[in-house]
Design an enzyme around this catalytic site. Structure first.
Site, mmCIF file in Angstrom:
data_model
loop_
_atom_site.group_PDB
_atom_site.id
_atom_site.type_symbol
_atom_site.label_atom_id
_atom_site.label_comp_id
_atom_site.label_asym_id
_atom_site.label_seq_id
_atom_site.Cartn_x
_atom_site.Cartn_y
_atom_site.Cartn_z
ATOM 1 N N ASP A 151 0.751 -0.856 0.067
ATOM 2 C CA ASP A 151 -0.537 0.205 0.249
ATOM 3 C C ASP A 151 0.999 1.137 0.513
ATOM 4 O O ASP A 151 0.754 2.300 -0.831
ATOM 5 C CB ASP A 151 -0.967 -0.317 1.367
ATOM 6 C CG ASP A 151 -1.973 -1.344 1.056
ATOM 7 O OD1 ASP A 151 -2.102 -1.940 0.373
ATOM 8 O OD2 ASP A 151 -2.562 -2.285 2.524
ATOM 9 N N HIS A 178 -5.572 -3.538 6.099
ATOM 10 C CA HIS A 178 -4.653 -4.037 3.768
ATOM 11 C C HIS A 178 -5.849 -4.407 3.437
ATOM 12 O O HIS A 178 -5.895 -5.650 3.201
ATOM 13 C CB HIS A 178 -3.731 -4.922 3.727
ATOM 14 C CG HIS A 178 -2.989 -5.133 2.460
ATOM 15 N ND1 HIS A 178 -3.323 -4.724 1.586
ATOM 16 C CD2 HIS A 178 -3.629 -6.700 1.851
ATOM 17 C CE1 HIS A 178 -2.868 -5.171 0.660
ATOM 18 N NE2 HIS A 178 -2.977 -6.138 0.554
HETATM 19 P P1 NAD Z 1 -0.329 -17.884 -5.577
HETATM 20 O O1 NAD Z 1 -0.844 -19.273 -5.267
HETATM 21 O O2 NAD Z 1 0.475 -18.134 -7.041
HETATM 22 O O3 NAD Z 1 0.988 -18.786 -4.911
HETATM 23 C C1 NAD Z 1 1.139 -19.187 -3.326
HETATM 24 C C2 NAD Z 1 1.234 -20.601 -2.852
HETATM 25 O O4 NAD Z 1 1.799 -21.172 -2.013
HETATM 26 C C3 NAD Z 1 1.788 -22.383 -3.794
HETATM 27 O O5 NAD Z 1 2.963 -22.272 -4.360
HETATM 28 C C4 NAD Z 1 1.345 -22.839 -3.072
HETATM 29 O O6 NAD Z 1 1.391 -24.244 -3.970
HETATM 30 C C5 NAD Z 1 1.566 -22.617 -1.526
HETATM 31 N N1 NAD Z 1 1.119 -23.515 -0.560
HETATM 32 C C6 NAD Z 1 -0.504 -23.459 -0.503
HETATM 33 N N2 NAD Z 1 -1.054 -24.273 0.321
HETATM 34 C C7 NAD Z 1 0.671 -23.808 1.189
HETATM 35 C C8 NAD Z 1 0.685 -24.570 2.195
HETATM 36 N N3 NAD Z 1 -0.129 -25.395 3.484
HETATM 37 N N4 NAD Z 1 2.073 -24.375 3.123
HETATM 38 C C9 NAD Z 1 2.890 -23.953 1.555
HETATM 39 N N5 NAD Z 1 3.168 -23.628 0.634
HETATM 40 C C10 NAD Z 1 1.532 -23.160 0.715
HETATM 41 O O7 NAD Z 1 -0.861 -17.109 -4.770
HETATM 42 P P2 NAD Z 1 0.023 -15.575 -4.703
HETATM 43 O O8 NAD Z 1 0.329 -14.669 -6.314
HETATM 44 O O9 NAD Z 1 1.630 -15.908 -4.994
HETATM 45 O O10 NAD Z 1 -0.394 -15.040 -3.500
HETATM 46 C C11 NAD Z 1 -0.244 -16.004 -2.081
HETATM 47 C C12 NAD Z 1 -0.904 -15.136 -1.047
HETATM 48 O O11 NAD Z 1 -0.780 -13.865 -0.858
HETATM 49 C C13 NAD Z 1 -2.603 -14.651 -0.823
HETATM 50 O O12 NAD Z 1 -3.592 -15.083 -0.188
HETATM 51 C C14 NAD Z 1 -3.162 -13.223 -1.915
HETATM 52 O O13 NAD Z 1 -4.810 -12.614 -1.264
HETATM 53 C C15 NAD Z 1 -1.626 -12.608 -0.998
HETATM 54 N N6 NAD Z 1 -1.117 -10.741 -1.268
HETATM 55 C C16 NAD Z 1 -1.027 -10.121 -0.259
HETATM 56 C C17 NAD Z 1 -0.281 -9.068 -0.513
HETATM 57 C C18 NAD Z 1 0.087 -8.477 0.779
HETATM 58 O O14 NAD Z 1 -0.572 -7.108 0.124
HETATM 59 N N7 NAD Z 1 -0.215 -8.552 1.544
HETATM 60 C C19 NAD Z 1 -0.124 -8.672 -1.747
HETATM 61 C C20 NAD Z 1 -0.843 -9.569 -3.035
HETATM 62 C C21 NAD Z 1 -0.489 -10.943 -2.570
HETATM 63 C C1 LMR Z 2 -3.368 -6.373 -3.311
HETATM 64 O O1 LMR Z 2 -3.487 -5.381 -2.955
HETATM 65 O O2 LMR Z 2 -2.738 -6.432 -4.337
HETATM 66 C C2 LMR Z 2 -3.169 -7.507 -2.138
HETATM 67 O O3 LMR Z 2 -3.685 -7.381 -1.301
HETATM 68 C C3 LMR Z 2 -3.594 -9.202 -3.305
HETATM 69 C C4 LMR Z 2 -5.230 -8.655 -3.483
HETATM 70 O O4 LMR Z 2 -5.772 -9.638 -2.779
HETATM 71 O O5 LMR Z 2 -5.509 -7.276 -4.264
#
Ligand code: NAD
Ligand code: LMR
Length: 328
Positions: A151, A178
């Protein structure tokens, strides 16, 4: 010596985040864990000529315990991302259990590590980790962080564009949480003031873009997930701040979603168990939770509007553990 660990290291965020951590010369060991593909990711990264020794593990043969052994900093991007039409809270059903189980692993294997939670919904997953740690008697509120850096990165990028400034020099604090209206940019405290031609409508549009920047990416990816590369950048930036603080650097301040004790609630004027505040980091993690500073009436309204959703999401995360009979 600093060992960093990524849980969910084969994912859309996990892989580029692991790359950026491998490129960080302050990190000397990098542990990668996922339910798929981590040996390959680790082998690939291990050919990069930087100090970190890389190891990748899968669940069999106590892979999680092996990954976490000796960890100083654990970053968690494990879990499912959004598709168009979903809220972050829609991810709770799947991600709550994933984060609970990984937190249990951390409590058992690296209870002193600094834990950086990326998995959504952050407003609930951080309380989940806290409650798991409490059940194991290892909760140290100074060591648990929800990563809200994306953010801040977005706000700085958008303000950089509007003020025609070098975006790397722009600092905009973003507080609250967030998700949507819980994301509260403090634009009046931007290092680069908005142009004088900026109208109230322009301000509303900018706030909306920062609050819903995640949706912009989800829509553009059209079913293929949410922000990964910008999140990896933001996650690596926040992890680097934590590493620098552990190593003794002073004066590092970053917004992050942290637990509030009674004193912090007073400082912020917020009666919640968690809030993303400007935090000074130190060698033990959270050193000082800083006041919000002078707010405009508009910003006071945004903070007030964030509180009900934050409260609901925090309680949802806490209850997921406190009202569960599952043995951890
Ligand atoms: P993705 O699906 O590409 O990757 C997630 C990974 O987690 C996969 O490789 C999967 O195999 C793994 N996984 C699932 N269960 C698991 C377990 N029990 N143990 C270990 N690994 C496991 O998803 P992504 O795009 O990398 O997003 C991941 C998370 O981050 C989502 O929840 C998304 O919403 C979040 N996110 C948060 C922010 C933030 O600002 N905080 C920003 C973007 C995404
Ligand atoms: C973001 O802010 O990009 C992440 O939290 C992923 C989402 O679900 O938007």
């Amino acid at each position: 010596m600093v060992k960093a660990v990524v849980l969910g290291a084969a994912g859309g965020i996990g892989q580029p985040l692991a790359l950026l951590l491998k490129a960080n010369p302050a990190i000397t060991a990098l542990g990668l864990y996922d339910i798929v593909n981590t040996p390959g990711v680790a082998a690939d990264l291990s050919h990069i000529a930087t100090p970190a020794k890389v190891e990748g593990y899968l669940p069999p043969d106590d892979g999680l315990a092996k990954t976490l052994k000796g960890a100083d900093v654990v970053v968690i991007p494990a879990g499912v991302p959004r598709k168009p039409g979903m809220t972050r809270d829609d991810l709770f059903k799947i991600n709550a259990g994933i984060v609970r189980d990984l937190a249990t692993g951390i409590a058992k294997n690296s209870p002193k590590a600094f834990v950086l939670v990326i998995s959504n919904p952050v407003n609930s997953t951080v309380p989940i980790v806290a409650e798991v740690f409490k059940k194991h008697g290892v909760f140290d509120p100074k060591r648990l962080f929800g990563v809200t850096t994306l953010d801040v990165v977005r706000a700085s990028t958008f303000v950089g564009e509007l003020t025609k400034s070098d975006p790397t020099s722009v600092v905009v604090p973003v507080v609250g949480g967030h998700s949507g209206v819980t994301i509260v940019p403090l634009l009046s405290q931007s290092s680069h003031p908005l142009p004088s031609s900026f109208s109230a409508t322009d301000l509303d549009a900018l706030i909306n873009r920062i609050q819903f920047g995640g949706d912009e990416v989800v829509k553009a990816k059209d079913g293929a997930g949410s922000a990964t590369l910008s999140m990896a950048y933001a996650g690596a930036e926040f992890a680097n701040k934590v590493v620098r603080a552990i190593k003794g650097e002073k004066g590092i301040v970053a917004p992050t979603f942290v637990h509030l004790d009674g004193a912090a609630k007073k400082t912020l004027g917020v009666e919640l168990d968690f809030f993303s505040a400007k935090v000074e980091l130190g060698s033990e993690g959270v050193k000082t939770i800083l006041p919000l500073g002078e707010l405009t009436d508009k910003e006071k309204g945004l903070v007030a509007a964030a509180l009900p959703e934050l409260q609901t999401s925090i309680e949802k995360g806490e209850k997921f553990i406190t009202e569960s009979t599952q043995k951890l």
